[in-house]
Design an enzyme around this catalytic site. Structure first.
Site, PDB file in Angstrom:
ATOM      1  N   GLY B  57       4.594  -8.233  -0.973  1.00  0.00           N
ATOM      2  CA  GLY B  57       5.031  -7.018  -0.948  1.00  0.00           C
ATOM      3  C   GLY B  57       3.901  -6.069   0.032  1.00  0.00           C
ATOM      4  O   GLY B  57       3.430  -6.324   0.640  1.00  0.00           O
ATOM      5  N   SER B  58       3.762  -4.557  -0.595  1.00  0.00           N
ATOM      6  CA  SER B  58       3.514  -3.831   0.658  1.00  0.00           C
ATOM      7  C   SER B  58       2.160  -3.968   0.742  1.00  0.00           C
ATOM      8  O   SER B  58       0.849  -4.926   0.381  1.00  0.00           O
ATOM      9  CB  SER B  58       3.277  -2.281  -0.284  1.00  0.00           C
ATOM     10  N   SER B  59       1.602  -3.526   1.860  1.00  0.00           N
ATOM     11  CA  SER B  59       0.531  -3.556   2.171  1.00  0.00           C
ATOM     12  C   SER B  59      -0.828  -2.151   2.157  1.00  0.00           C
ATOM     13  O   SER B  59      -1.771  -2.947   2.157  1.00  0.00           O
ATOM     14  CB  SER B  59       0.509  -3.101   4.125  1.00  0.00           C
ATOM     15  N   VAL B  60       0.131  -1.359   1.066  1.00  0.00           N
ATOM     16  CA  VAL B  60      -1.046  -1.033   0.360  1.00  0.00           C
ATOM     17  C   VAL B  60      -1.232  -1.069  -1.320  1.00  0.00           C
ATOM     18  O   VAL B  60      -2.481  -0.528  -1.393  1.00  0.00           O
ATOM     19  CB  VAL B  60      -0.414   0.512   0.247  1.00  0.00           C
ATOM     20  N   GLY B  61      -1.144  -2.864  -1.097  1.00  0.00           N
ATOM     21  CA  GLY B  61      -1.212  -3.446  -2.545  1.00  0.00           C
ATOM     22  C   GLY B  61      -2.972  -3.714  -2.082  1.00  0.00           C
ATOM     23  O   GLY B  61      -3.786  -3.446  -3.305  1.00  0.00           O
TER      24      GLY B  61
END
Lengths: 384, 129
Positions: B57-61
């Site tokens: 999933g998201s790179s912001v994880g």
């Protein structure tokens, strides 16, 4: 990973805490991607901007980092949580607005261009082929590697930030000219942008670093962005190449059954209380096309449109924003459907969108039901 | 086996057979997993040796991993089968030891067992029993 003497001393902390932190992140990135060395990059695009996603710890981290850190290459930014021009129209509390503005200030202090866009490839000039960049936004990383001829890892928020501060990134496999080992055969006739979004979502699930895609004809920009957005949402795959690939490639079909599975996973409602367009954000071409498709009709329910600020300015000069506002649209810049704090399950039960990426995050993060359909069908059924 | 982030920790294994999407499904404050479809649903990753295939999933994880650490709800160490940049960089910034292992080693890491993870030792992971 081999480091130069200079890089080694930065890792030891001899160039200060900020550089040490940045190199620690780059080394972890390099070890994770089996890179043998660092290479210079010319452009970093950062995620981790929206207060909705990074929270207080992220806000405090950036505030403290910005006292010392300065970016060494051109650095652009993903969307934030709202459009300051119309934030008063939405139910956001003062704390959110204050923290979001602090995040903006921290990035600007570091020398970052406040572009607030997830489509840097559409609003900035693309550097020459083969240029190394570091894009954290997944749809933009895939677009860069697959369409724009420039090279990036599927960066994390921190690896792109470390690249911005050092001007370097690990030379991992995605930065080299490898060929994918898996080929996806597209078996759906007459695809629209929703089909391509689902194809991307499927590719992200089955692909590892990169995939070939065969059986795809000419694709418009809307469909291409949908493919990149879907792929970035579901997995770790960061590049597609059109064609059959090498003879030894493993093959897998994207057929009606696979498409139905994804549709069933993401479509949880047969109707939406409102509509959102733009995830990834809409570019000028898509906005112009929307105006043409509307043919003077108006939406019968709320319709939020997300685009970069620069695109909104251009659209205004062309008379498009007037026309879309007449049709009942709320046009928002600097933010995006994806992970927006502006859509709450307290206000709406379900949302209609043509974006697979948008659908995934609306369902899992906003907690609303989602109704997915292509733009042509949205206009046919939701305007008069 | 490979060390991605150095360090030493001792604790009980919390094991997931499914990947983890940190941004979407891990609570930043409590470390509790909120995805009803996930095998670790309603469990907290706090103070565990978290063993899972890889992040998705998201790179912001990566910010989520940093946040749980700041909120004192992070795992003591993480062990993955495949390295992904979100987990690797999140652990690097939060100073959470991270080691990747092959499928055979993964099998041997059973839920509830106590282990010592030590990037400076020869074996990297040692069972304590």
């Amino acid at each position: 990973m081999e480091l130069t003497r200079e890089e080694e001393s930065a890792l030891k902390g001899e160039h200060g805490e900020t550089m040490q932190m940045a190199y620690r992140i780059l080394v972890a990135t390099g070890e994770a991607t089996d890179a043998e060395r660092l290479v210079p990059i010319e452009w970093a695009h950062l995620s981790g901007v929206n207060y909705n996603t990074i929270g207080d710890a992220g806000e405090e981290f950036l505030s403290s980092l910005s006292k010392d850190a300065r970016v060494q290459v051109k650095t652009t930014l993903n969307p934030m949580g709202f459009d300051i021009d119309n934030v008063a129209n939405y139910n956001l509390d003062d704390n959110f607005i204050e923290k979001q503005l602090s995040i903006q200030k921290s990035y600007e202090r570091m020398g970052v261009t406040p572009s607030f866009s997830c489509i840097p490839y559409e609003i900035f000039v693309i550097p020459k082929e083969g240029t190394q960049v570091s894009f954290a936004e997944s749809n933009a990383a895939i677009h860069a590697n697959s369409v724009d001829g420039i090279k990036t890892n599927k960066e994390s928020a921190f690896s792109a930030l470390a690249s911005a501060i050092t001007g370097k990134s690990p030379y991992s496999s995605l930065r080299k000219d490898g060929t994918p080992s898996l080929t996806i055969n597209m078996k759906i006739d007459d695809p629209n942008e929703l089909t391509y979004g689902m194809l991307g979502f499927f590719a992200g699930k089955v692909g590892n670093n990169s995939v070939n895609i065969s059986g795809v004809g000419d694709m418009d920009r809307r469909s291409c962005k949908a493919l990149c957005g879907g792929m970035g949402t579901s997995g770790t795959c960061a590049k597609f190449v059109f064609g059959q690939g090498t003879p030894g490639c493993e093959k897998v079909d994207f057929d009606k059954k696979e498409m139905q599975n994804i549709h069933d996973e993401l479509n949880t409602s047969e109707k939406g209380d409102m509509i959102t367009l733009g995830s990834p954000q809409l570019g000028l071409e898509e906005i112009s096309d929307l105006v043409v498709k509307l043919k003077g009709r108006s939406f019968t329910k709320r319709c939020m449109i997300f685009c970069p600020r620069s695109v909104k300015e251009q659209a205004r000069n062309l008379g498009h924003t007037n026309e879309l506002e007449r049709a009942g649209c709320e046009i928002l810049s600097d933010c995006c459907t994806c992970l927006t704090p502006l859509i709450s399950k307290d206000d709406v039960d379900s949302v209609t969108t043509n974006s697979i990426k948008g659908a995934y995050y609306l369902k899992n993060s906003n907690g609303v039901d989602v109704n997915i359909k292509p733009l042509s069908q949205i206009i046919e059924e939701e305007t008069r | 086996m490979k060390v991605l982030v150095k360090g030493r920790a001792q604790g009980k294994i919390l094991k997931s057979k499914d990947p983890i999407n940190f941004l979407g499904t891990v609570d930043k404050k409590t470390g509790i997993i909120s995805d009803t479809n996930h095998p670790l649903y309603n469990k907290s990753i706090k103070d565990s040796i978290l063993v899972f295939p890889h992040g998705v999933g998201s790179s912001v994880g990566a910010y989520t991993i940093y946040s749980v650490k700041s909120n004192d709800s992070a795992p003591l160490a993480m062990i993955c089968q495949k390295a992904d940049l979100t987990v690797a960089t999140g652990c690097a910034l939060a100073n959470i030891p991270l080691i990747t292992v092959d499928s055979e080693k993964m099998e041997s890491l059973e839920d509830g067992k106590t282990v010592i993870v030590d990037s400076d030792s020869k074996d990297l992971i040692a069972f304590l029993e």
